[in-house]
Design a protein around this motif. Sequence first.
Motif, PDB file in Angstrom:
ATOM      1  N   HIS A  50      -1.305 -14.987  10.491  1.00  0.00           N
ATOM      2  CA  HIS A  50      -1.348 -16.237  11.254  1.00  0.00           C
ATOM      3  C   HIS A  50      -1.114 -15.963  12.742  1.00  0.00           C
ATOM      4  O   HIS A  50      -1.835 -16.501  13.600  1.00  0.00           O
ATOM      5  CB  HIS A  50      -0.293 -17.211  10.726  1.00  0.00           C
ATOM      6  N   ALA A  51      -0.128 -15.118  13.059  1.00  0.00           N
ATOM      7  CA  ALA A  51       0.151 -14.776  14.452  1.00  0.00           C
ATOM      8  C   ALA A  51      -1.040 -14.055  15.089  1.00  0.00           C
ATOM      9  O   ALA A  51      -1.367 -14.290  16.255  1.00  0.00           O
ATOM     10  CB  ALA A  51       1.404 -13.915  14.544  1.00  0.00           C
ATOM     11  N   ALA A  52      -1.709 -13.195  14.325  1.00  0.00           N
ATOM     12  CA  ALA A  52      -2.871 -12.475  14.846  1.00  0.00           C
ATOM     13  C   ALA A  52      -4.012 -13.447  15.164  1.00  0.00           C
ATOM     14  O   ALA A  52      -4.690 -13.312  16.184  1.00  0.00           O
ATOM     15  CB  ALA A  52      -3.341 -11.430  13.843  1.00  0.00           C
ATOM     16  N   ARG A  53      -4.212 -14.435  14.300  1.00  0.00           N
ATOM     17  CA  ARG A  53      -5.259 -15.435  14.565  1.00  0.00           C
ATOM     18  C   ARG A  53      -4.968 -16.219  15.836  1.00  0.00           C
ATOM     19  O   ARG A  53      -5.861 -16.459  16.643  1.00  0.00           O
ATOM     20  CB  ARG A  53      -5.388 -16.390  13.378  1.00  0.00           C
ATOM     21  N   GLU A  54      -3.716 -16.620  15.995  1.00  0.00           N
ATOM     22  CA  GLU A  54      -3.345 -17.374  17.199  1.00  0.00           C
ATOM     23  C   GLU A  54      -3.489 -16.517  18.455  1.00  0.00           C
ATOM     24  O   GLU A  54      -3.956 -16.989  19.486  1.00  0.00           O
ATOM     25  CB  GLU A  54      -1.912 -17.908  17.068  1.00  0.00           C
ATOM     26  N   ALA A  55      -3.088 -15.261  18.368  1.00  0.00           N
ATOM     27  CA  ALA A  55      -3.229 -14.359  19.512  1.00  0.00           C
ATOM     28  C   ALA A  55      -4.698 -14.151  19.866  1.00  0.00           C
ATOM     29  O   ALA A  55      -5.074 -14.129  21.043  1.00  0.00           O
ATOM     30  CB  ALA A  55      -2.557 -13.022  19.216  1.00  0.00           C
ATOM     31  N   TYR A  56      -5.555 -14.024  18.865  1.00  0.00           N
ATOM     32  CA  TYR A  56      -6.993 -13.858  19.107  1.00  0.00           C
ATOM     33  C   TYR A  56      -7.558 -15.091  19.789  1.00  0.00           C
ATOM     34  O   TYR A  56      -8.348 -14.997  20.720  1.00  0.00           O
ATOM     35  CB  TYR A  56      -7.712 -13.592  17.786  1.00  0.00           C
ATOM     36  N   ARG A  57      -7.141 -16.271  19.304  1.00  0.00           N
ATOM     37  CA  ARG A  57      -7.624 -17.520  19.913  1.00  0.00           C
ATOM     38  C   ARG A  57      -7.247 -17.605  21.381  1.00  0.00           C
ATOM     39  O   ARG A  57      -8.053 -18.030  22.206  1.00  0.00           O
ATOM     40  CB  ARG A  57      -7.051 -18.730  19.177  1.00  0.00           C
ATOM     41  N   LYS A  58      -6.026 -17.217  21.705  1.00  0.00           N
ATOM     42  CA  LYS A  58      -5.569 -17.308  23.089  1.00  0.00           C
ATOM     43  C   LYS A  58      -6.227 -16.269  23.984  1.00  0.00           C
ATOM     44  O   LYS A  58      -6.547 -16.558  25.135  1.00  0.00           O
ATOM     45  CB  LYS A  58      -4.056 -17.198  23.152  1.00  0.00           C
ATOM     46  N   THR A  59      -6.412 -15.059  23.489  1.00  0.00           N
ATOM     47  CA  THR A  59      -6.989 -14.013  24.336  1.00  0.00           C
ATOM     48  C   THR A  59      -8.508 -14.092  24.416  1.00  0.00           C
ATOM     49  O   THR A  59      -9.073 -13.883  25.482  1.00  0.00           O
ATOM     50  CB  THR A  59      -6.586 -12.610  23.849  1.00  0.00           C
ATOM     51  N   ALA A  60      -9.156 -14.396  23.317  1.00  0.00           N
ATOM     52  CA  ALA A  60     -10.625 -14.428  23.307  1.00  0.00           C
ATOM     53  C   ALA A  60     -11.170 -15.811  23.654  1.00  0.00           C
ATOM     54  O   ALA A  60     -12.349 -15.947  23.971  1.00  0.00           O
ATOM     55  CB  ALA A  60     -11.155 -13.994  21.954  1.00  0.00           C
TER      56      ALA A  60
END
Length: 95
Positions: free
Chosen positions: A24-34
């Motif tokens: 879940h944290a990885a998905r949120e980080a991807y959304r914010k960076t990409a």
Amino acid sequence: MKRTMLWSVVGYTAVIGAGLLTRHAAREAYRKTAGAAPPENPGRRDTRWREALVWGMASGALVGVARVVGHRLGDEARRRSERRRPRRALKHPGD
């Protein structure tokens, strides 16, 4: 339930929980960076190779690290509980 079985259940629950939270944290980080959601299905034709590979490597590495951490913390908790467990003195039936 035997003590070893209980600790196996606790350990696997910790590992699964750590993996889900990390995912879940990885998905949120991807959304914010990409600026977009991670690819749901990297095998689809409309997903670019770069997006699929970056998401696969990043999420796989993070979940792998979380699993190792979960195993280590679970083993450490088990060891600590075994050290704190009081030892019973052996008694003879006639005593």
